[in-house]
Design an enzyme around this catalytic site. Structure first.
Site, PDB file in Angstrom:
ATOM      1  N   PHE A 135       0.861  -1.189   0.000  1.00 43.07           N
ATOM      2  CA  PHE A 135       0.000   0.000   0.000  1.00 43.07           C
ATOM      3  C   PHE A 135       0.889   1.227   0.000  1.00 43.07           C
ATOM      4  CE2 PHE A 135      -2.320   3.553   1.732  1.00 43.07           C
ATOM      5  CZ  PHE A 135      -3.503   3.504   1.022  1.00 43.07           C
ATOM      6  N   ASP A 241       9.455   2.849   1.163  1.00 43.59           N
ATOM      7  CA  ASP A 241       8.295   3.617   1.621  1.00 43.59           C
ATOM      8  C   ASP A 241       8.245   3.490   3.139  1.00 43.59           C
ATOM      9  OD1 ASP A 241       5.833   4.578   2.407  1.00 43.59           O
ATOM     10  OD2 ASP A 241       4.719   3.650   0.772  1.00 43.59           O
ATOM     11  N   LYS A 270       3.330  10.626   7.759  1.00 44.92           N
ATOM     12  CA  LYS A 270       2.631  10.203   8.977  1.00 44.92           C
ATOM     13  C   LYS A 270       3.268  10.755  10.249  1.00 44.92           C
ATOM     14  CE  LYS A 270       0.109   6.154   7.272  1.00 44.92           C
ATOM     15  NZ  LYS A 270      -1.262   6.606   7.497  1.00 44.92           N
TER      16      LYS A 270
END
Length: 425
Positions: A135, A241, A270
């Site tokens: 994802f 990532d 994040k």
């Protein structure tokens, strides 16, 4: 004053895609807890999906943001220089290894898009290899390299060209040893090279050092190291990532530190600013220096307030947050293993630091998404907010703030235990 609930008002002005995981209407947050508009308290083990790594409204982060707000709210990094922007960039580049450069963006998906653009620009190659169950975000490029659920791609087909998928290790599902699973997944990359795109045409291999939405899956160290070697062999750039895995989540500043491997490019977001919108594309100097002026950009990236908050985040992590994530993470995993002895459908517990997955399987050996959904609902009723993950949604993902204490873990374990007793078999 409207008599309608917040959810009713939101649904009246927002499309169906804005549906929430819960119906909670939150008034405030502090540390590991949220309070709804009726005053009910919730232990939050979701952290805004891995964003508030230092807990809600951390006083020092709020202070840093307030101080910056009095000075400058927006300056636009394409127009002027300002201190927190440069200081945070210097700090992150140092943490990444020193010989790095950085470009700020706003969101995880934007950082992934930028990383892909950088890899293509610097290498002059078209291909990207990503992994199944990955994802990486919801924008068009990030959606193209996402393979955790076909629903994310549905009706958007005709996506970024020259993207190919390889296997990501999942020893619990395959039943193979780490060595055999590593060999299986490396062979899948070789198959991509042999059947789909020659390695000299591949710009980058993009991977999560620990898969997030795919199931909180920790790969074998030898696999990550072998991917690095493969990239070096063929002149391919390695992109990590670290949007969800970065900034203390796994007990280290970046998850790749667990594997003894450095990427050529990283995407960060994040937890970077504990709730303030910010992301970054970090790359080795020799790669970033190929990215010419005008080849990428954005108006809001590197907002002064977000950067000031980001500096505070790093301070807090270095002054005990990282150590606490390791200590409490080990305690949490130990308690989950004790819980698993009582409930046979808890079949696997895995993770690093405070990025922990608990997988439920039926007695027939099938993914038990129903049990996970029941657990989430009952836990919420009892004041514990949990999220699921995995391609079959049969994994509870624990993402508490890295500042939690053992008593928070005990509180969560007691609630989960009570819920599983009530659910029964």
């Amino acid at each position: 004053m409207s008599k309608k609930s917040l959810s009713e008002r939101a649904n009246a002005v927002m499309p169906p895609l804005a549906k929430r995981i819960t119906e909670l209407e939150i008034e405030k947050g502090r540390g590991a807890y949220l309070w709804d508009t009726k005053g009910k308290k919730y232990l939050d083990f979701s952290s805004g999906i891995g964003v508030t790594n230092l807990g809600h409204n951390h006083p020092y982060i709020v202070q840093k943001a307030q101080e910056q707000m009095e000075k400058l709210v927006h300056g636009c990094h394409n127009v002027v220089y300002y201190k927190p922007y440069v200081e945070l960039a210097e700090k992150i580049c140092h943490l990444a290894g020193g010989d790095h450069k950085l470009y700020f963006s706003n969101s995880g998906a934007e950082a992934v898009e930028g990383a892909i653009k950088l890899a293509k620009w610097a290498s002059k190659r078209p291909g990207i290899i990503a992994f199944k169950r990955s994802f990486h975000g919801r924008t068009m490029g990030a959606t193209t390299v996402t393979a955790s659920n076909s629903q994310y791609r549905k009706e958007y087909e005709g996506l970024l060209p020259s993207v190919y998928f390889a296997e990501y290790p999942y020893t619990f599902r395959t039943g193979l040893t780490p060595e055999a699973e590593t060999e299986r997944c490396l062979q899948s990359i070789e198959d991509v090279f042999h059947y789909l795109i020659a390695p000299e045409k591949v710009a980058a291999i993009l991977m999560e050092p620990v898969q997030g939405e795919g199931g909180y899956i920790v790969p074998p160290v030898q696999f990550v190291q072998a991917v690095r070697d493969l990239c070096d062999q063929h002149g391919i750039l390695l992109i990590f990532d670290e949007v969800q895995t970065g900034f203390g989540r796994t007990g280290k500043m970046f998850a790749h530190e667990h594997f003894g491997v450095k990427p050529d490019i990283m995407s960060l977001a994040k937890g970077i600013a504990n709730g303030f919108p910010l992301s970054a594309i970090v790359g080795k100097r020799e790669v970033m220096d190929k990215w010419s002026s005008g080849a990428h950009g954005g108006t809001y990236g590197g907002n002064p307030i977000s950067c000031a908050a980001g500096l505070g985040v790093i301070e807090c992590l270095e002054q005990g947050g990282l150590d606490n994530a390791v200590l409490v993470g080990e305690y949490f995993i130990e308690k989950l293993h004790e819980l698993a002895k009582k409930y046979s459908d808890i079949q696997d517990i895995r993770g690093l630091g405070l990025m922990i997955g608990m997988e439920f399987v039926t007695k027939e050996g099938k993914p038990n998404a129903h049990k996970v959904h029941q657990l989430q609902e009952k836990a919420l009723e009892k004041g514990l907010l949990l999220l699921s993950c995995g391609v079959d949604k049969n994994v509870i993902r624990f993402i508490p703030p890295v500042i939690i204490r053992k008593e928070h873990v005990d509180e969560a374990i007691d609630i989960i235990d009570d819920c599983l007793k009530e659910i029964g078999k």
